[in-house]
Design a protein around this motif. Structure first.
Motif: not given
Length: 500
Positions: A196-199, A435-445, A459-464, A473-475
């Motif tokens: 069950v993925p956690g991170d 029901q859901f939450w909105l995950f958004t990527l912003l330009d870093a600059g 509060n998902p774990a996030v990587t690239i 890591i969400a569902e």
């Protein structure tokens, strides 16, 4: 015929709105964190239970019980009854067989590990009355003024607009639902998947995933072939990952581990490790205390001496780590300062920082590096003081840096708030029944939105990865689509393991 076991539970509206508990619906099977709260015998809507109380070995907490009322010591533990287990909090120390009067509550799970499972047979909307001084947007609860209304299903969100009206002296507001649970009319609990993925953490072509509770790490290579690594660690602890080109660091309550492709994992340190960050091959571990450690896979760790403080956030600024440290003082407000640690282990401690208002967790992200809290972003200057203040388009609950992006997560917009449809570029028609939450990527600059994705996680774990794919890591393990408002596809890590 044996009488069915039932339970009546009030579910806090915030637990439903935050995604912790799915909106209960008559006929559906549900499972959620359960707490029993003692109430006076004279209070309405209470029940008396007989159960076995296992007191916690943690000390009591001096708890606030209301405005103008002295704080009281509160103890906690676990109640075990017939077909249910609940966490317990009370103002009198107890243990063993007990008879208690109070209410069951469905609550947030971060401090309530005990859960209940049953089929919903009744749903009632719970309204409480609030009394307000003139012109005050808020108010105090009118004690024991509670009303109920039968509904087919709980709402997804609970109306708070009543507090913005200027005319009424007293207002009634829905604060949650009361449900009846049949504890017997439920199917067997399905077997737990192998993982069950956690991170999740990526480096180069390798994607590393750790189980939510088991000492189990899976590495997916460039061909998405799964490789399993078993840590010599405890069961039941959540862990975090920090991938580097040569492998992956794994930290948690039972210490720090090192995993490398094709090798047996090994424990590096017994110190609990929850916070850290990487630059290239360098991993900065920030365990509690005044000694942090800088690791690479091919040399002995370098000790980093820092002032005592709680690590609130970690960011990367060029070839150095920047850590937001909170100094918590008894009987005084906490203060924050920034600590810079270079990859070679040199330390610079900044001055105490002006307080940033807001209840959401601060984070460090962006280029140039900024400290972000809510909708305010403050540039971090080389001397570790605040620089230019910038407004972000809207508020977010959580956020962080991921590659060339800043990620945030918050409520999906409906166009009625002061921020309009931000972070979406224009009105969007989406399914409001789910029901859901909105995950958004912003330009870093610029901190302007790049894309937005619905997620079932607050509060998902996030990587690239090296291809620029953002993983969360969400569902389970999911990849973020390039196009906005598409549900993210999932990777079944357990199935990949079975096919290994």
């Amino acid at each position: 015929m044996t009488r069915p076991r039932t339970l009546v539970v009030q579910i806090d509206g915030v637990a439903i709105e935050d995604g912790e508990i799915a909106p209960p619906r008559i006929g559906e099977v549900t499972e959620f964190p359960l707490r029993f709260v003692e109430q006076p015998v004279s209070a309405a809507d209470t029940l008396t239970v007989r159960a076995l109380l296992e007191a916690s070995d943690r000390g009591p907490v001096l708890q606030s019980t209301g405005h103008g009322v002295p704080r009281r010591w509160e103890w906690n533990g676990t109640l075990r009854g017939d077909g249910w287990t609940a966490s317990w909090r009370g103002f009198r120390p107890r243990t063993g067989p007990v008879e208690l009067t109070g209410r069951f509550y469905g609550v947030m799970g971060y401090d309530t590990p005990e859960t209940v499972r049953g089929r919903v047979t009744r749903v009632q909307l719970v309204n409480e009355r609030y009394r307000r001084p003139p012109g005050n947007h808020g108010g105090s609860i009118v004690v024991e003024h509670r009303t109920f209304r039968d509904v087919e299903a709980s709402p997804r969100f609970f109306d708070s607009d009543v507090f913005m009206r200027d005319d009424p002296f007293e207002v009634d507001r829905a604060v949650g639902v009361m449900i009846d649970l049949d504890l017997d009319d439920v199917p067997p609990v399905p077997p737990r998947p192998p993982i069950v993925p956690g991170d999740v953490s990526a480096s180069g072509e390798m994607l590393w995933i750790v189980d939510r509770e088991l000492p189990l790490v899976v590495m997916l290579d460039a061909d998405h072939v799964a490789h399993e690594y078993v840590l010599p660690g405890s069961i039941g602890s959540s862990r975090h990952l920090w991938a580097v080109p040569s492998g992956c660091w794994v930290g948690g309550a039972d210490g720090l581990y090192w995993c490398a492709a094709g090798a047996e994992p090994r424990r590096i340190s017994e110190r609990p490790t929850y916070q850290g960050a990487v630059i290239g091959e360098t991993f900065l571990a920030c365990p509690p205390g005044t000694t942090w450690l800088s690791y690479t896979s091919d040399r002995e760790p370098v000790s980093v001496q820092v002032p005592d403080g709680y690590v609130s956030a970690i960011g990367v600024d060029g070839e150095s780590f920047v850590v937001l440290a909170e100094q918590r003082r008894a009987h005084a407000e906490s203060t924050h300062r920034l600590v810079r640690v270079t990859v070679s282990g040199e330390v610079t401690v900044g001055p105490d920082l002006p307080a940033m208002q807001g209840w959401v967790t601060p984070y460090l992200a962006g280029t140039p590096l900024r400290l972000v809290r809510g909708n305010v972003a403050v540039q971090i200057l080389p001397d570790l003081t605040y620089g230019v203040v910038q407004q972000v388009g809207g508020r977010a609950f959580h956020g962080g840096q991921v590659g060339e992006f800043v990620w945030i997560i918050g409520h999906p917009p409906d166009g009625t708030s002061s921020t309009g449809w931000w972070p979406l570029p224009a009105p969007v028609d989406y399914d409001r029944t789910r029901q859901f939450w909105l995950f958004t990527l912003l330009d870093a600059g610029t901190l302007e939105p790049v894309s937005s994705t619905p997620l079932l996680a607050t509060n998902p774990a996030v990587t690239i990865d090296h291809r620029g794919t953002v993983w969360v890591i969400a569902e389970g393990l999911q990849s973020i689509p390039a196009e906005s408002m598409l549900w993210p596809p999932a990777v079944d890590v357990a199935a990949l393991l079975d096919g290994d």
